[in-house]
Motif scaffolding. Structure first.
Motif, PDB file in Angstrom:
ATOM      1  N   ALA A  73       0.842  -1.208   0.000  1.00 39.65           N
ATOM      2  CA  ALA A  73       0.000   0.000   0.000  1.00 39.65           C
ATOM      3  C   ALA A  73       0.875   1.255   0.000  1.00 39.65           C
ATOM      4  CB  ALA A  73      -0.930  -0.008   1.210  1.00 39.65           C
ATOM      5  N   ARG A 129       2.568   1.640  -3.380  1.00 39.00           N
ATOM      6  CA  ARG A 129       1.654   2.093  -4.433  1.00 39.00           C
ATOM      7  C   ARG A 129       1.313   3.573  -4.289  1.00 39.00           C
ATOM      8  NH1 ARG A 129      -2.786  -2.831  -5.005  1.00 39.00           N
ATOM      9  NH2 ARG A 129      -1.675  -3.965  -6.640  1.00 39.00           N
ATOM     10  N   ASP A 186      -4.168  -4.618  -1.487  1.00 34.25           N
ATOM     11  CA  ASP A 186      -2.778  -4.221  -1.209  1.00 34.25           C
ATOM     12  C   ASP A 186      -2.033  -5.252  -0.379  1.00 34.25           C
ATOM     13  OD1 ASP A 186      -3.126  -1.790  -2.560  1.00 34.25           O
ATOM     14  OD2 ASP A 186      -3.807  -0.777  -0.736  1.00 34.25           O
TER      15      ASP A 186
END
Lengths: 602, 602
Positions: B121, B124, B370
């Motif tokens: 997460a 990203r 995620d």
């Protein structure tokens, strides 16, 4: 009597079960198997050099003498005069070799004038020899296939006419991958009897050929003991002995001393000889910037000689005469890679490939004399650079069998170089290499002892076999499948018997579950009795396997490229019924025993 | 105090030499090297999990706690209630686990509502975490590269927020190949302290992650001891513990029991969990005609469950909820290959690839949350069928890191399956697999002891490294080159120190040449002092190496395709002079010592 251990097979379930045909007796080992739930299993038969074994001082019987004589193309002669220097300066000082061979000896044989007595010569003339028939039975192929491969130079049967004790075997990409074990004394250590013991030990575990790399004293006497007791072909590196004769001073070597040494060894019965005739003067400078220079002993002797004299190698210059000698005894060349890389940094460099190309030319010259040839290869090569070695060898050496040392795929694991090299060996053999020279755990560190020799041989047997499986060699995977079936059916004794090393397999099992009932128990030490996946699979198959097929849920050929869930969901219909039946049967996919019931819990 | 052995490095020439940067201290080991003839050598630095080591009952310091807290996205909470059944029925009967953890404990952490606390997460979102910085220093690459690979799902950093003791590491094809060691008790044997000892032992020799595969009693307590003492990520197979909770009866398993077990393990700090969610009901029949059925324990539990209930797997059906749980703790999936082949006969079959394709779909679903994912692979695969596994995995699983068990390339060598599998492991890693699960010599036979664990780890380190060399991973070959240089220069102590297993390397050398002078002697036991090829090469280079270059005979780039003898003959001119000089110098390429002068001869 140390030899007694060889009289028995390596496991009680093993027995000598020769193929007997047309007056030939070709050794195989039969492995007795227990019954499967579905019925009895045929004994599983494997290729193995069995022996026979004799008292070391008697030597083996002469299996091939009759065949050789029957061809009528050889003659006995007086032979070269025995010279104490053949056993080194210590023997000269002492007045005798330390343990001279006193068993029966024969006058040496050589080809009659105008006769070609090599297996290649016979093959090229279209003749199938007893040796070829023997090999064909061992390899389960036609004698004609053996003849064709030998005639084309793609395979060799190393069989000096003066080593009639040996059981014929073949080295070539079209046949089972073979392995070689090195033995031999050195300046630092070891005795003659130890070398004979190492020969037998290596052969017992599956060495297909043995090289005697002695570099110390009593080289001639040691080799005589080895040859007279060896059922497998023996290879040597004659320059090692020649160097001893000049007290270790390479520049004092001459063609005459080398040639005399070769003849000495031809008369004794050496089956193949490593000759580093590809180490030419102009290639020596190519090694000067290498990380590890020249690591081949033969290669560095010749490099040193070339530089000292500023002359082309006497091996290269006199190669034709060497071919004539080899042809008289059917000695095979193992054209040595004197410039092989000694580190992954030096792999596939100019020096290595310059030599290989020259070796290819020499190979074809040897073939002009009907002399059998194999080509030596590296050494140390990263995984991604291995296959090009097979390709260049194939291209430059006309398909002659390739014989490699490993190669090691990394340099950082001394003590584990049997493994670093087995990785390379399995790969290069899968890519076409015919024979693998073993590496022991002591490589780079010390001289292998008995355990190291065994570890090296077993490791190379598994590497060679994995290559045969990868190549799809006919029947190779049957052995794996026999083992896997025994594993699935918890036939523990069969698993031990089918192992390359039954005693180690059983001793490891004993460490965790020593009690005899555990050898028939339907579980293993990994999971214990309460839960075992193999047991579950077997129960699933026992209860449902056939019905699944009957219900239209076979092991359909799953097209991995196009498959999707719908391909599979069709299989679901019949399962509803099965689930019910399964519950009714008490869902006994698991052993319900408590740990107390299990043989191992006390 | 067993832990003392870990306080020292594995060789006296090794020392802790961390990379210290931006407040991070990233462990590396420096290997002190002796001088070369040409000058001093820089210490050679290697990646190694060092520790730190503490008293087992204290546990390790919490390296990552500050980093985790600083992000402000997690909260402590009371956690699931401890249940004696977590340690199995024996513990319930007894009223306690046999050796409950009594060291410091923290309230478990989880993500605050609406927060995503996984490394994926953060990656990203473009955030570089301390974990990523740490990893970048270890891997000698940029933090941005780490972030990119994690964001793309091509690499994972398994780091449960409840296992702050661990040193961040990364698993992905773009980074050093990693290895996993399995430990864990079973119904048959072993104690908690032994498991902690195995963890430390495996890590000492280089295990990058450790899986606790306990299946016996006291699973919860064992895992707590392991986690609190582990500097490496810990993986588990939660269905093993869930099965213990239902007394080993697979059909009694429920989603609720499994989920509760997963939460229990998430709160303890398990970094990655094997989940066999790809074993779908319709795939079970695909295994019925296999030679070895289903060999994965998790796979067979789920297959048994599916058949008994005639229902789709509860793992598959509830996969999204599982993702939500994993996301809260940053637990990574290791999507288990429950239908992996257990024999070369079953390799790459419909069952295996049907499951892999499903796993690929699940991988992408996990990424939607995620959650970090790696993909498990076989098993038993012939050499020629290995690479397609990498290709299918890449194609179907979007490049998620592949994590394989071997594969073994033949079934016929029980007792040597660390080697049969290292051959497959080196190949599959060279082809793109990111982590290798080790196999010990006891595979298929028994539970590994201390020596087996070490042998398994070293074997897999060399396989992983050989793959890194083959892939041309930046800097990988430097280690080989450092070893080869030490070898060429007869720096014996450096050779031992640079080995993956210094103590074994030195002990093998000691067997043949124990005296200290032999450790500095310019020869080895293979040839003895009178003749040594390495020595000759070194002397050639010492005397002529530079001059050869000066005289126009460099190590020219040999074009193997077009070369012929004339390419090489140009190099000959300068050699005439050299030969003369060589003779004048006394041709001292050989040590003239008699054996009596050598340190080993007594």
């Amino acid at each position: 009597m140390a030899h007694d251990i060889y009289a028995q097979e390596i496991h009680p379930k093993h027995s000598y079960a020769p193929i007997v045909k047309d007056g030939l007796e070709v050794p195989e080992t039969a492995i007795q198997l227990d019954d499967s739930p579905t019925g009895p299993n045929e004994p599983f038969k494997i290729y193995r050099t069995r022996g026979p074994w004799a008292e070391p001082e008697d030597g083996l019987p002469s299996l091939r003498s009759e065949w050789i004589e029957a061809r009528g193309d050889v003659e006995a002669y007086e032979g070269r005069e025995r010279n104490l220097l053949d056993d080194g300066r210590a023997a000269v000082k002492r007045g005798a070799a330390s343990d001279e061979w006193r068993g029966a000896s024969r006058a040496p044989l050589r080809a009659k004038d105008g006769k070609r007595v090599t297996q290649m010569a016979y093959a090229r003339r279209g003749e199938i020899t007893r040796e070829m028939e023997f090999v064909a039975l061992r390899e389960h192929c036609s004698p004609e296939k053996v003849r064709e491969e030998v005639a084309a130079g793609r395979a060799i049967i190393p069989n000096n006419i003066n080593h009639p004790e040996s059981e014929p075997m073949i080295i070539g990409n079209a046949f089972l991958t073979k392995i070689n074990a090195n033995i031999g004394n050195s300046a630092v250590t070891s005795s003659i009897r130890e070398e004979v013991e190492k020969l037998r030990w290596a052969t017992r575990w599956g060495a297909d050929t043995v090289m005697d790399l002695s570099t110390g004293d009593d080289i001639h006497a040691t080799r005589e003991w080895i040859l007279r007791n060896s059922p497998v072909p023996i290879g040597t590196v004659p320059i090692y002995q020649a160097l001893e004769k000049v007290n270790g001073i390479a520049e004092d070597l001459t063609w005459e001393i080398f040639r005399d040494t070769v003849i000495e060894q031809c008369e004794q019965g050496v089956d193949y000889m490593t000759v580093h005739a590809g180490v030419r003067l102009p290639y020596v400078p190519l090694t000067s910037k290498r990380v590890t220079g020249i690591v081949s002993r033969g290669g560095s002797i010749m490099a040193g000689w070339c530089l000292a004299h500023h002359k082309e190698s006497f091996l290269y210059e006199n190669f034709d005469e060497l071919c004539e000698i080899f042809a008289k005894y059917d000695v095979a060349f193992s054209l040595g890679d004197g410039l092989r890389p000694g580190s992954v940094a030096d792999a596939n460099d100019a020096a290595q490939f310059a030599e290989l190309k020259t070796i290819g030319e020499l190979c074809k010259r040897a073939w002009d004399y009907d002399v059998q040839v194999m080509i030596e290869g590296p050494g140390h090569v990263p995984l991604n650079m291995i296959q090009v070695n097979n390709e260049k060898e194939e291209q430059w050496c006309g398909g002659a069998p390739f014989y490699t040392l490993g190669p090691l795929v990394t340099d950082i694991a001394p003590g584990y170089d049997h493994i670093t090299s087995a990785i390379g060996a399995a790969n290069i053999a899968a890519g076409g290499t015919a024979m693998l020279c073993y590496v022991t755990p002591k490589e780079h560190l010390g001289l292998p002892n008995r355990d190291d020799v065994k570890t090296g041989v077993i490791t190379y047997k598994l590497a060679a076999h994995s290559a045969d499986v990868a190549k799809g060699h006919p029947g190779a995977r049957d052995w794996d499948d026999a083992m896997s079936k025994a594993r699935f059916e918890f036939r523990w004794h069969d698993q031990f018997a089918l192992s390359l090393d039954p005693e180690t397999a059983q001793s490891y099992h004993d460490e965790t579950l020593p009690a005899e009932p555990a050898k028939t128990a339907h579980f293993c030490s990994m999971c214990g009795p309460k839960f075992c996946s193999m047991r579950i699979s077997q129960d699933i198959r026992d209860e449902f396997g056939d019905q699944i097929a009957d219900l239209g849920m076979p092991t359909f050929d799953f097209d991995v490229a196009s498959s999707d869930a719908s391909d599979i969901s069709e299989a679901r219909e019949g399962e509803r019924e099965m689930a019910q039946e399964f519950r009714e049967m008490g869902s006994n996919v698991y052993l319900k025993e408590t740990p107390e019931d299990s043989p191992s819990a006390q």
